[in-house]
Design an enzyme around this catalytic site. Structure first.
Site, PDB file in Angstrom:
ATOM      1  N   ASP A  74      -8.993  -9.027  -8.153  1.00 45.76           N
ATOM      2  CA  ASP A  74      -8.570  -8.308  -9.360  1.00 45.76           C
ATOM      3  C   ASP A  74      -7.056  -8.423  -9.555  1.00 45.76           C
ATOM      4  O   ASP A  74      -6.307  -8.660  -8.609  1.00 45.76           O
ATOM      5  CB  ASP A  74      -8.974  -6.826  -9.271  1.00 45.76           C
ATOM      6  CG  ASP A  74      -8.442  -6.134  -8.019  1.00 45.76           C
ATOM      7  OD1 ASP A  74      -8.501  -6.742  -6.930  1.00 45.76           O
ATOM      8  OD2 ASP A  74      -7.943  -5.000  -8.125  1.00 45.76           O
ATOM      9  N   GLU A 139      -9.026  -3.953  -5.538  1.00 49.59           N
ATOM     10  CA  GLU A 139      -7.955  -3.578  -4.600  1.00 49.59           C
ATOM     11  C   GLU A 139      -6.905  -2.724  -5.286  1.00 49.59           C
ATOM     12  O   GLU A 139      -6.434  -1.729  -4.749  1.00 49.59           O
ATOM     13  CB  GLU A 139      -7.310  -4.843  -4.005  1.00 49.59           C
ATOM     14  CG  GLU A 139      -6.400  -4.567  -2.812  1.00 49.59           C
ATOM     15  CD  GLU A 139      -4.959  -4.248  -3.170  1.00 49.59           C
ATOM     16  OE1 GLU A 139      -4.208  -3.813  -2.282  1.00 49.59           O
ATOM     17  OE2 GLU A 139      -4.560  -4.401  -4.345  1.00 49.59           O
TER      18      GLU A 139
HETATM   19 ZN   LIG Z   1      -2.152  -7.263  -4.230  1.00 52.51          ZN
END
Ligand SMILES: [Zn+2]
Length: 383
Positions: A74, A139
């Site tokens: 992401d 994340e």
């Molecule tokens: Zn990162």
């Protein structure tokens, strides 16, 4: 692979838009690169987190020690497009720099790992061990993917983990970081006219009682971690009351705690909840607590063998010795190291300080260095 082919993998990875979602499309692309090797000691698994959001696990080899390579798929929102000189999802090379969202954080690191592994497969490198690529979702907004993979046991067999997040273009190795607890406390009282306060219950007064006790108690947690320093606590948000001449019926506060291994998160939860339970036994108190995005602290030793090995490989292959550093930010390693086995997790990757900014870029020499480094490191790890 030629340099151009290496660059094209990175460009393709950046062009797949994964702004806090849609990682499945990128997982599919990466899986397609490894597909020709399936059956020859290569195994591909997709681990779904939510619709359109697949983690990807590629396992190469069978048996022996297990080295993990990880990167998140992401990226954060590009923000104001007028602040960009180029289209963030149409990567452009200028003066040996590649511009695009995620060029630094961390699609160059992810691409470098992918290319390194593909080249090793292409050459038919025989390693006396197993390499596991763990590509994660979510994340940036809470390490969800890494948490899910850890929960499902994908990190249980790791003997070492390298996360390809940007780290000063591989000149630093991040090996430890503080944990994070964001907490929110709500105090419920009873409204009354402020000229007759005895008819009401003051939610703000009750909340202050909690705040004072929490501050004092957490300040007493004064042991110092040798590399991360002390636990810190900041009450950062406060809100309450309805109007100046009413006894407030509700009040909330929020605080941010950065934890250290000496006081794992559970100790802090128990402390805060202990204060609340005790106050709630007093007449008039009605306090509750919730948490968002907690992360466990990850301690470390700057002289750990995995760090020494990374320094040695970088010196031999790249001509410089990366220095061990700690950080206050969170990363997937904090989730992966919650697995059953004890192992060292380090961050070393291309990219520097351009994360999350407009005109994000990576210096291409650092990207090519990373590809070489990850290959050499895998060989050194098993030998
Ligand atoms: Zn990162």
């Amino acid at each position: 692979m030629t340099k151009e082919e290496q660059l094209n993998v990175l460009k393709k990875i950046i062009s797949i838009q994964t702004v806090n979602q849609n990682e499945a499309e990128l997982a599919d692309y990466i899986a397609s690169l490894f597909a020709p090797y399936v059956g020859k000691n290569v195994n591909i698994e997709k681990v779904n987190y939510a619709p359109g959001r697949d983690n990807l696990v590629v396992t190469i080899g069978n048996g022996g020690k297990v080295l993990g390579y990880s990167g998140h798929m992401d990226v954060v929102d590009p923000g104001d497009l007028d602040a960009w000189d180029t289209d963030p999802f149409d990567p452009v090379v200028k003066d040996d720099k590649l511009y695009g969202r995620g060029a630094c954080d961390m699609k160059s690191g992810l691409a470098a790992v992918v290319v390194a592994l593909l080249e090793m497969l292409e050459k038919g490198d025989q390693l006396p061990g197993t390499i596991k690529l763990l590509a994660t979702v979510g994340e940036e907004t809470g390490n969800y993917g890494a948490a899910e993979l850890t929960k499902q046991g994908y990190a249980d067999d790791l003997d070492g983990l390298v996360i390809a997040e940007p780290c000063d273009d591989l000149h630093s190795i991040n090996y430890a970081c503080k944990g994070v607890i964001d907490y929110h406390v709500t105090s419920v009282g009873k409204a009354a006219h402020s000229s007759r306060p005895q008819k009401g219950i003051n939610a703000i007064d009750n909340l202050f009682e909690f705040a004072q006790q929490a501050k004092a108690k957490l300040a007493s947690f004064d042991h110092k971690d040798p590399v991360l320093g002390k636990l810190t606590h900041v009450i950062s948000l406060i809100q309450g009351g309805e109007q100046i001449n009413s006894v407030p019926s509700e009040a909330t506060l929020g605080g941010n705690i950065r934890t250290i291994p000496e006081y794992p998160n559970q100790v802090v939860y128990d402390t805060l909840e202990g204060i609340i339970d005790q106050l709630n036994q007093q007449p008039g108190f009605d306090l509750s607590i919730k948490y968002t995005f907690p992360e466990e602290p990850m301690g470390g030793d700057p002289a750990a063998p995995l760090i020494k090995l990374a320094q040695q490989v970088a010196k031999e292959e790249l001509g410089f010795t990366p220095q061990p550093v700690t950080s206050t930010g969170a990363n997937d390693g904090q989730e992966f190291t919650q697995s059953k086995k004890d192992f060292t997790s380090i961050i070393i990757g291309p990219g520097s300080d351009e994360s999350h900014m407009p005109n994000e870029y990576v210096d291409l020499p650092a990207y090519y260095n990373a590809i070489r480094f990850y290959q050499k490191f895998a060989h050194a790890f098993f030998n």
